[in-house]
Write a protein that holds these residues in place. Structure first.
Motif, short mmCIF file in Angstrom:
data_model
loop_
_atom_site.label_atom_id
_atom_site.label_comp_id
_atom_site.label_asym_id
_atom_site.label_seq_id
_atom_site.Cartn_x
_atom_site.Cartn_y
_atom_site.Cartn_z
N ASP A 39 0.85 -1.18 0.00
CA ASP A 39 0.00 0.00 0.00
C ASP A 39 0.89 1.24 0.00
O ASP A 39 2.12 1.14 -0.07
CB ASP A 39 -0.98 -0.03 1.17
CG ASP A 39 -0.33 0.05 2.53
OD1 ASP A 39 0.87 0.41 2.63
OD2 ASP A 39 -1.02 -0.24 3.52
N TRP B 99 -5.42 -1.03 -5.09
CA TRP B 99 -5.25 -1.28 -6.51
C TRP B 99 -6.59 -1.71 -7.10
O TRP B 99 -7.30 -2.53 -6.52
CB TRP B 99 -4.22 -2.39 -6.75
CG TRP B 99 -2.81 -1.98 -6.44
CD1 TRP B 99 -2.13 -2.25 -5.30
CD2 TRP B 99 -1.94 -1.24 -7.29
NE1 TRP B 99 -0.86 -1.72 -5.39
CE2 TRP B 99 -0.71 -1.09 -6.60
CE3 TRP B 99 -2.06 -0.69 -8.56
CZ2 TRP B 99 0.38 -0.42 -7.12
CZ3 TRP B 99 -0.97 -0.02 -9.09
CH2 TRP B 99 0.22 0.12 -8.38
N LYS B 100 -6.94 -1.14 -8.27
CA LYS B 100 -8.17 -1.52 -8.98
C LYS B 100 -7.78 -2.26 -10.25
O LYS B 100 -7.00 -1.75 -11.05
CB LYS B 100 -8.98 -0.28 -9.36
CG LYS B 100 -9.54 0.47 -8.19
CD LYS B 100 -10.41 1.60 -8.69
CE LYS B 100 -10.34 2.75 -7.74
NZ LYS B 100 -10.94 3.96 -8.28
N ASP C 222 -3.56 -3.29 -13.31
CA ASP C 222 -4.31 -2.58 -12.29
C ASP C 222 -3.74 -1.19 -12.13
O ASP C 222 -2.73 -0.83 -12.74
CB ASP C 222 -4.37 -3.36 -10.97
CG ASP C 222 -3.03 -3.84 -10.46
OD1 ASP C 222 -1.99 -3.24 -10.81
OD2 ASP C 222 -3.00 -4.81 -9.70
N GLU C 223 -4.42 -0.39 -11.32
CA GLU C 223 -4.01 1.00 -11.15
C GLU C 223 -4.48 1.50 -9.79
O GLU C 223 -5.39 0.94 -9.18
CB GLU C 223 -4.59 1.88 -12.26
CG GLU C 223 -6.10 1.97 -12.25
CD GLU C 223 -6.68 2.70 -13.45
OE1 GLU C 223 -6.02 2.75 -14.50
OE2 GLU C 223 -7.80 3.23 -13.30
N ARG C 224 -3.84 2.60 -9.35
CA ARG C 224 -4.26 3.30 -8.15
C ARG C 224 -3.73 4.72 -8.21
O ARG C 224 -2.73 5.00 -8.87
CB ARG C 224 -3.80 2.61 -6.88
CG ARG C 224 -2.32 2.72 -6.61
CD ARG C 224 -1.94 2.09 -5.30
NE ARG C 224 -0.50 2.13 -5.10
CZ ARG C 224 0.13 1.48 -4.17
NH1 ARG C 224 -0.54 0.73 -3.32
NH2 ARG C 224 1.44 1.58 -4.04
N GLN D 5 -0.01 2.92 -12.87
CA GLN D 5 -0.55 1.75 -13.55
C GLN D 5 0.54 0.70 -13.68
O GLN D 5 1.72 1.03 -13.80
CB GLN D 5 -1.04 2.12 -14.95
CG GLN D 5 -2.14 3.15 -14.95
CD GLN D 5 -2.57 3.50 -16.37
OE1 GLN D 5 -1.75 3.55 -17.28
NE2 GLN D 5 -3.85 3.74 -16.55
#
Length: 183
Positions: free
Chosen positions: A20, A30-31, A46-48, A56
């Motif tokens: 994190d 993360w999405k 994923d990305e955040r 990304q």
């Protein structure tokens, strides 16, 4: 339960991929923006948000839980974008011991590739970068199976075969998704 166990193993075993914003080993915020299976391999992105910057990443992975509790054992594989091209990381549990020919790629004609790196054969750090990663990945695309023969941390003999069918498609997807995101 197994899904939670695999998620926990990946988070603990690959902290560079699962930290994190405070550096804690967790999947955090993360999405997932892309997830596609090719044979046993997953191509994911994923990305955040990190402050005002969108971070990304894309990767190819496989997690093999080869022994359930009480003598749990697992091995994982990641490909990520490095500074000099793809980086390949294998995660084995400390105490894993391979024979000198126990970490190899095979095809119908025999062995295409093998490593005798001490870190790979002893369950320590096993990362390939640059030309070494390129040679490994090409062998994976050309080969039929990745073979791992070893003694796990409990002293049990293991013989794992990872079929490489679909690997070329996973790599093509990884490259396309990485390019789409400018990675």
């Amino acid at each position: 339960m197994l899904k939670k166990l695999i998620t926990a193993l990946v988070a603990v075993s690959a902290p560079a991929f699962a930290q994190d914003l405070e550096g804690n080993d967790t999947a955090s915020n993360w999405k997932v923006t892309h997830f596609e299976r090719f044979g046993i391999f997953l191509s994911s992105c994923d990305e955040r948000m990190e402050g005002d910057v969108l971070n990304q990443r894309c990767y190819v992975r496989y997690v093999d839980v080869f022994s359930p509790q009480p003598e749990f054992g697992a091995q994982f594989f990641f490909i990520v974008n490095g500074e000099d091209g793809p980086e390949v990381d294998f995660g084995m549990e400390p105490g894993t011991l391979f024979g000198p020919n126990g970490f190899r790629i095979e095809d119908m004609g025999g062995d295409l590739w093998r490593t005798r790196r001490p870190g790979c054969l002893t369950g320590l750090s096993c990362t390939f970068e640059g030309e070494d990663a390129t040679a490994l990945l090409q062998s994976m695309e050309d080969g039929d199976a990745f073979r791992f023969t070893f003694r796990d941390r409990h002293g049990n003999a293991q013989d794992l075969t990872w079929p490489l069918a679909g690997f070329s498609d996973a790599m093509a997807d990884f490259a396309a998704q990485s390019e789409l995101r400018g990675l």
